[in-house]
Design a protein around this motif. Structure first.
Motif, short mmCIF file in Angstrom:
data_model
loop_
_atom_site.label_atom_id
_atom_site.label_comp_id
_atom_site.label_asym_id
_atom_site.label_seq_id
_atom_site.Cartn_x
_atom_site.Cartn_y
_atom_site.Cartn_z
N ILE A 1 59.93 46.59 42.38
CA ILE A 1 58.54 47.03 42.54
C ILE A 1 57.70 45.89 43.11
O ILE A 1 57.79 44.75 42.64
N ALA A 2 56.91 46.20 44.12
CA ALA A 2 56.01 45.22 44.73
C ALA A 2 54.59 45.76 44.64
O ALA A 2 54.35 46.94 44.88
N ARG A 3 53.65 44.85 44.33
CA ARG A 3 52.25 45.26 44.14
C ARG A 3 51.32 44.32 44.91
O ARG A 3 51.44 43.10 44.79
N GLN A 4 50.38 44.91 45.66
CA GLN A 4 49.39 44.13 46.39
C GLN A 4 48.00 44.26 45.76
O GLN A 4 47.11 43.48 46.04
N TYR A 5 47.84 45.25 44.87
CA TYR A 5 46.55 45.51 44.21
C TYR A 5 46.80 45.72 42.73
O TYR A 5 47.87 46.17 42.33
N ILE A 6 45.79 45.40 41.90
CA ILE A 6 45.93 45.64 40.47
C ILE A 6 45.29 46.99 40.14
O ILE A 6 44.10 47.19 40.29
N ASP B 1 44.56 52.74 59.20
CA ASP B 1 43.46 52.54 58.24
C ASP B 1 43.80 53.11 56.88
O ASP B 1 42.99 53.73 56.20
N GLN B 2 45.08 52.89 56.49
CA GLN B 2 45.55 53.24 55.16
C GLN B 2 46.03 51.97 54.46
O GLN B 2 46.50 51.04 55.11
N ILE B 3 45.90 51.92 53.15
CA ILE B 3 46.22 50.72 52.38
C ILE B 3 47.51 50.95 51.59
O ILE B 3 47.60 51.92 50.82
N PHE B 4 48.47 50.05 51.77
CA PHE B 4 49.73 50.10 51.01
C PHE B 4 49.50 49.32 49.72
O PHE B 4 49.41 48.10 49.73
N VAL B 5 49.39 50.03 48.62
CA VAL B 5 48.95 49.44 47.36
C VAL B 5 50.12 48.86 46.57
O VAL B 5 50.13 47.69 46.18
N ASP B 6 51.12 49.69 46.32
CA ASP B 6 52.33 49.24 45.62
C ASP B 6 53.45 50.22 45.94
O ASP B 6 53.23 51.31 46.46
N THR B 7 54.67 49.79 45.65
CA THR B 7 55.82 50.62 45.99
C THR B 7 57.03 50.22 45.18
O THR B 7 57.06 49.17 44.53
N LYS B 8 58.05 51.08 45.26
CA LYS B 8 59.34 50.83 44.59
C LYS B 8 60.45 50.93 45.62
O LYS B 8 60.52 51.91 46.36
N PRO C 1 55.08 58.80 49.80
CA PRO C 1 53.98 59.09 48.88
C PRO C 1 54.44 59.32 47.44
O PRO C 1 53.61 59.35 46.54
N ASP C 2 55.74 59.49 47.22
CA ASP C 2 56.26 59.61 45.86
C ASP C 2 56.54 58.25 45.23
O ASP C 2 56.36 58.06 44.04
N SER C 3 57.03 57.30 46.03
CA SER C 3 57.47 56.02 45.49
C SER C 3 56.42 54.92 45.68
O SER C 3 56.66 53.78 45.32
N SER C 4 55.27 55.28 46.24
CA SER C 4 54.24 54.29 46.58
C SER C 4 52.85 54.84 46.29
O SER C 4 52.66 56.05 46.24
N ARG C 5 51.91 53.92 46.15
CA ARG C 5 50.50 54.32 46.20
C ARG C 5 49.97 53.97 47.59
O ARG C 5 50.18 52.86 48.09
#
Length: 366
Positions: A129-134, A233-240, A264-268
């Protein structure tokens, strides 16, 4: 009433298989017979060892959230176009990963938008899991005073939905890991890099250097998707991401991407303009989760793991309005169409299309 036939049951297709069909929350896996695997590798010219076991991975339009499957009214037991949206997005990112010189993946052929032919991989037992936003569960824990996540310390003073200085890698277990004292024997529990380093075999890593490699593939894959989404103009928030080992034609073992990536299932995925105005507009499953939280009679049933029996009972009996299911469909198909650069066509009867193609072009229907 929706005019679509969704592919809600995907584990009963008349495909010739070896052993039982493995059905997950969204995908079903049909392992092919040795004869069919060898035949297809030869007929189709797949660049893999001739004795590689192959499987058909058939996606459904089912939607899961909070570890349960949810359905709509009037027999709409899935989200129209969801399966094709997920497969199209994952296939798109895998193609870009290949072009960028990152690791390969498990897909060897795509007979139909709902179907992948995949090669057998030895799964690494880490949900990467990787996260760019809290946000999400991380923010909920942070708000309660937690500052250490998977061995990483976060500073004081962060706010909800804030961008982090660096992409954080916060792994969790894939399945139940036994025999590691500091890791509880439950699925999907947070772990540290040190846990993995000290227990390579338990997590199915071949070497310590492969931990560095998985982190490299995770961060570089995350960066590529993030940059591509930024152009929309979409933000990749976190993913698995998930990884596994395969054997190559030359006999070497290689770490590759498996499962799905950047969907869209494995990420925000957040809408950029809305975020800049201080709003969160979800272009991923998280929007469906919020919709459920806001609509069920008692949202604590969804959020409290101690009430799992009640949650399962709720999911069995609760039917979402058709217009809500179509709203979710529009989110999935809309973001997928943006990512792949063309409008996705939703099949009116995906099940029959899949059977016809697997029969006529692959000879796999009994």
């Amino acid at each position: 009433m929706s005019s679509y036939k969704v592919l809600d049951v995907n584990d009963d297709l008349p495909i010739r298989t070896k052993g039982k069909v493995h059905s997950g929350k969204v995908r079903s896996v049909y392992w092919l017979t040795e004869q069919d695997s060898v035949r297809l590798i030869e007929e189709k010219g797949y660049n893999i060892p001739k004795d590689t076991p192959l499987a058909l991975m058939v996606i459904s339009d089912r939607i899961s959230a909070f570890d349960c499957i949810w359905q709509g009214e009037n027999g709409l037991n899935g989200v129209p176009g969801k399966g094709i949206a997920l497969n199209s997005v994952a296939s798109h990112w895998f193609k870009l990963f290949d072009e960028a010189g990152l690791a390969g993946n498990h897909i060897v052929d795509i007979p139909h938008p709902y179907v992948w032919i995949v090669r057998k991989a030895e799964t690494v037992r880490v949900e990467a899991i990787a996260r760019q936003y809290i946000t999400g569960s991380m923010w909920r824990d942070y708000a309660k005073g937690v500052r250490n996540f998977c061995g990483i310390d976060l500073p004081e003073g962060l706010e909800a939905h804030q961008k982090l200085d660096n992409v954080l890698i916060t792994p969790s277990t894939k399945g139940i890991i036994k025999g590691v004292p500091e890791v509880p024997e439950v699925d999907d529990v947070n772990i540290t890099r040190e846990n993995i380093e000290n227990n390579l075999a338990a997590f199915n890593f071949k070497s310590a250097s492969d931990i560095d490699l998985y982190e490299k593939l995770l961060t570089e894959g995350f960066k590529l998707i993030s940059e591509q989404l930024a152009e929309l103009d979409q933000i990749f928030v976190d993913t698995k991401f998930e990884f596994g080992y395969v054997e190559e034609v030359d006999g070497s073992q290689k770490l590759i991407y498996i499962d799905e990536v950047g969907t869209p299932d494995s990420s925000r995925i957040w809408d950029g303009p809305a975020y800049r105005e201080g709003n969160i507009v979800e272009n991923s499953k998280e929007g469906f989760r919020q919709l459920l939280i806001n609509n069920v009679p008692d949202s604590d049933v969804l959020l409290n793991k101690d009430r799992m029996d009640e949650r399962e009972e709720l999911a069995k009996g609760y039917k979402l309005p058709v217009d809500v299911m179509m709203q979710v469909s529009n989110t999935y198909v809309g973001i997928a169409s943006k990512i792949v650069g063309k409008q996705l066509d939703i099949p009116s009867d995906p099940r029959q299309e899949v059977i016809d193609i697997l029969d006529k072009e692959y000879g796999l229907i009994d």
